[in-house]
Design an enzyme around this catalytic site. Structure first.
Site, PDB file in Angstrom:
ATOM      1  N   CYS A  32       0.785  -1.235   0.000  1.00 50.92           N
ATOM      2  CA  CYS A  32       0.000   0.000   0.000  1.00 50.92           C
ATOM      3  C   CYS A  32       0.818   1.287   0.000  1.00 50.92           C
ATOM      4  O   CYS A  32       0.501   2.211  -0.748  1.00 50.92           O
ATOM      5  CB  CYS A  32      -1.027   0.007   1.116  1.00 50.92           C
ATOM      6  SG  CYS A  32      -0.432  -0.426   2.731  1.00 50.92           S
ATOM      7  N   HIS A  45      -0.614   6.180   5.310  1.00 54.67           N
ATOM      8  CA  HIS A  45       0.609   5.472   5.705  1.00 54.67           C
ATOM      9  C   HIS A  45       1.855   6.202   5.221  1.00 54.67           C
ATOM     10  O   HIS A  45       2.823   5.584   4.810  1.00 54.67           O
ATOM     11  CB  HIS A  45       0.611   4.024   5.208  1.00 54.67           C
ATOM     12  CG  HIS A  45      -0.436   3.180   5.851  1.00 54.67           C
ATOM     13  ND1 HIS A  45      -0.721   1.916   5.411  1.00 54.67           N
ATOM     14  CD2 HIS A  45      -1.266   3.400   6.888  1.00 54.67           C
ATOM     15  CE1 HIS A  45      -1.681   1.394   6.153  1.00 54.67           C
ATOM     16  NE2 HIS A  45      -2.032   2.287   7.060  1.00 54.67           N
TER      17      HIS A  45
END
Length: 158
Positions: free
Chosen positions: A51, A101
Site C-alpha cells: 500500500c 501510511h
C-alpha cells in the site's frame, strides 16, 4: 467558477464490487450517484501490491522504483512532487483525509491540510512505520471474506 476535484481511492476494494459496475448484490447508492457525476477510472491498476509504495506512486505519477518506494517504510524524497504540490501551487485548497501510511515527518506531501490522519501507531516522531507484531497480523490474506464488516474508527458509510 469554483471547481472541486475529489479523488477517492479505496484500499482493498475493487471497482467491480459497486452497484454502478453491475454487481448483482452490492448496493452503493451514494458512490453510484457520485460516479454518475464524475470521471471514473474503469481500467486502472495499482503499481505495487504494497500500500505505501502504491499510494506514493499514485500521488507522484511515478513508478515505485522511480521514487525508491519498496516497502511500508518508504519515505518520499521531496524532490518528487505530488499532485498536491502542483494543485496547491495553482491556488487550489488541497486536503488529505484518511489513511495514507506516509512515513517521515512530512504528513502533508504538498497538500495544505489533513482532516483525518492515520491511526496513532503510524504517527511517531521518527517517521518509521509501526512494527508488525504477531498479534497485529491477519490470520490470512483473505481476511475480508473471513472476517466480514466490523467496527473500526475508519468504518465506511458508503
Amino acid at each position: 467558477m469554483i471547481m472541486n476535484i475529489v479523488f477517492l481511492f479505496s484500499d482493498e476494494h475493487t471497482g467491480t464490487v459497486m452497484g454502478n459496475s453491475g454487481h448483482p448484490v452490492v448496493q452503493t447508492p451514494n458512490l453510484d450517484r457520485l460516479a454518475e457525476q464524475s470521471y471514473t477510472f474503469d481500467n486502472a491498476y495499482c503499481n505495487s501490491p504494497i500500500c505505501t509504495p502504491s499510494r506514493l506512486s499514485m500521488l507522484t505519477g511515478r513508478y515505485p522504483h522511480q521514487i525508491d518506494a519498496w516497502d511500508l517504510g518508504a519515505i518520499l524524497d521531496r524532490k518528487h512532487k505530488t499532485w498536491g504540490d502542483y494543485l496547491t501551487k495553482e491556488g487550489y485548497k488541497t486536503v488529505l483525509c484518511g489513511r495514507t501510511h506516509f512515513n517521515g515527518k512530512d504528513r502533508f506531501l504538498g497538500f495544505n491540510n489533513r482532516l483525518l490522519d492515520d491511526l496513532p501507531r503510524w504517527r511517531n516522531t521518527k517517521g518509521n512505520p509501526p512494527r508488525r507484531t504477531a498479534d497485529a497480523r491477519r490470520g490470512s490474506n483473505s481476511h475480508v471474506a473471513e472476517c466480514g464488516p466490523g467496527d473500526h474508527e475508519h468504518k465506511c458509510r458508503c
